[in-house]
Design an enzyme around this catalytic site. Sequence first.
Site, PDB file in Angstrom:
ATOM      1  N   ASP A 136     -24.664 -10.079 -90.253  1.00 50.02           N
ATOM      2  CA  ASP A 136     -24.660 -10.603 -88.895  1.00 50.02           C
ATOM      3  C   ASP A 136     -26.011 -11.280 -88.694  1.00 50.02           C
ATOM      4  OD1 ASP A 136     -24.950 -11.002 -86.132  1.00 50.02           O
ATOM      5  OD2 ASP A 136     -23.789  -9.227 -85.610  1.00 50.02           O
ATOM      6  N   ARG A 173      -3.755 -24.232 -81.380  1.00 51.83           N
ATOM      7  CA  ARG A 173      -4.301 -22.985 -81.922  1.00 51.83           C
ATOM      8  C   ARG A 173      -4.735 -23.188 -83.370  1.00 51.83           C
ATOM      9  NH1 ARG A 173      -0.989 -19.676 -83.987  1.00 51.83           N
ATOM     10  NH2 ARG A 173       0.661 -19.860 -82.438  1.00 51.83           N
ATOM     11  N   TYR A 231     -23.927  -2.493 -81.278  1.00 44.31           N
ATOM     12  CA  TYR A 231     -23.076  -1.345 -80.937  1.00 44.31           C
ATOM     13  C   TYR A 231     -21.600  -1.712 -80.831  1.00 44.31           C
ATOM     14  CZ  TYR A 231     -22.360  -2.509 -76.019  1.00 44.31           C
ATOM     15  OH  TYR A 231     -21.952  -3.112 -74.856  1.00 44.31           O
ATOM     16  N   LYS A 272     -25.275 -16.822 -78.452  1.00 48.34           N
ATOM     17  CA  LYS A 272     -26.710 -16.573 -78.308  1.00 48.34           C
ATOM     18  C   LYS A 272     -27.521 -17.839 -78.624  1.00 48.34           C
ATOM     19  CE  LYS A 272     -25.042 -12.478 -77.524  1.00 48.34           C
ATOM     20  NZ  LYS A 272     -24.912 -11.460 -78.567  1.00 48.34           N
TER      21      LYS A 272
HETATM   22  C1  LIG Z   1     -24.020 -10.499 -78.962  1.00 47.43           C
HETATM   23  C2  LIG Z   1     -23.915 -10.035 -80.353  1.00 47.43           C
HETATM   24  C3  LIG Z   1     -22.661  -9.841 -80.964  1.00 47.43           C
HETATM   25  C4  LIG Z   1     -21.349 -10.012 -80.203  1.00 47.43           C
HETATM   26  O1  LIG Z   1     -21.110 -11.335 -79.852  1.00 47.43           O
HETATM   27  P1  LIG Z   1     -20.247 -11.789 -78.558  1.00 47.43           P
HETATM   28  O2  LIG Z   1     -20.366 -13.277 -78.584  1.00 47.43           O
HETATM   29  O3  LIG Z   1     -20.878 -11.143 -77.363  1.00 47.43           O
HETATM   30  O4  LIG Z   1     -18.854 -11.310 -78.771  1.00 47.43           O
HETATM   31  C5  LIG Z   1     -22.633  -9.439 -82.280  1.00 47.43           C
HETATM   32  N1  LIG Z   1     -23.771  -9.222 -82.974  1.00 47.43           N
HETATM   33  C6  LIG Z   1     -24.984  -9.399 -82.429  1.00 47.43           C
HETATM   34  C7  LIG Z   1     -26.199  -9.142 -83.248  1.00 47.43           C
HETATM   35  C8  LIG Z   1     -25.106  -9.812 -81.103  1.00 47.43           C
HETATM   36  O5  LIG Z   1     -26.327  -9.968 -80.549  1.00 47.43           O
END
Ligand SMILES: *Cc1c(COP(=O)(O)O)cnc(C)c1O
Length: 370
Positions: A167, A43, A96, A192
């Site tokens: 973000d 961990r 969201y 992503k």
């Molecule tokens: C998908 C996404 C998240 C969340 O990420 P996960 O890997 O699904 O937990 C946060 N911010 C943005 C802009 C995203 O597209």
Amino acid sequence: MKIETIAIHAGHRYDPQTGAVMSPIHLSTTYLQGNDDNLIYGRTNNPNRHELEACLTALEGGAETVAFASGMAAVAAVFQSLSPGDHVIIADDTYYGARFYVTDMMARWGLTHDLVDLTDLDQVRGAIRPNTRLIWAETPSNPMLKITDIAAVAAIAHAHGALLAVDGTWATPMLQPFLAQGADIVVHSTTKYLGGHSDLTGGAVVFDTGESLYERIREQQNLGGGVPSGFDSWLLLRGIRTLPYRMRAHCENARAVAAFLAAHPAVHTVHYPGLPTHPGHAIAQRQMRDFGGMMSIQVHSGRERAAAVAAATQLFARATSLGGVESLIEHRAPVEGPTTNTPYDLLRLSIGLEHPDDLIADLEQALASR
Ligand SMILES: *Cc1c(COP(=O)(O)O)cnc(C)c1O
């Protein structure tokens, strides 16, 4: 070094024991005491994760990275590092999941917030309070592709002793230097574009030098325990190696698709920062290297029509998420649930790496469908 080289070499080492050019995947949960790298327990330590963190730090030109098991675990760690009674300003169209996390879950732990349109700098200044610790931006934003001026919002935050976290999932380090433009913290859902192949879930928080929340977020990784596995870290590094070239092609394809959609009579609005008509175009041109592979469109005559278009695509897969090699289309508002601010005639498109002619042909037939 340039980003293409960093993406391949940063953090990487050839295996000293076997000479393997690709790192072995480390599955062990514990390590012999007294080992050279001071590894203790799975961990707390994992060689693949350490390699990943070093690579992300180099890609962002930052000081430290803390990797998590998902984007939301990374988002959560940032807000959990604040204290009850602190105040945060978050973009009104924040992803969201992150918005709900702050406005509902963290609110119950005493974190206060204001939702603000960060494209309106007077609104940002007006929302600052003496206890404002952090401004949370997302640019381009999900799903409206709003563009926030990172340098301008950073200046406001810093003038009031607050931090700016961005973000950066949609832009990736390839398209947008975050820290160099004034952000203190960058958060990515590595699920992503960084992973890039829709086959892993991950997140990361990258810090600029001397950033004060770093120690707490590292503790949150270790004791909160939301760590990525060795295998996921390895897969993510594999994806990152081609990120700069994938992003070039995502942008090129998106540019062609956006031009087609902007001229299509069934579409009344295309939200893509690369279009000169986009309200954030000038800022995007200044702070981004290119405009990315994501866009949203609004179609004529509403919700039913949007659902029908998404159902009629053959190449675009009707699915959530983004940033993979395959193109995706999503009728977004129903996915976000009843609290959504997203228009019901909106479709979100993740433009993949297929040939743009084929993508355009697919959208053309879907928009013509009855
Ligand atoms: C998908 C996404 C998240 C969340 O990420 P996960 O890997 O699904 O937990 C946060 N911010 C943005 C802009 C995203 O597209």
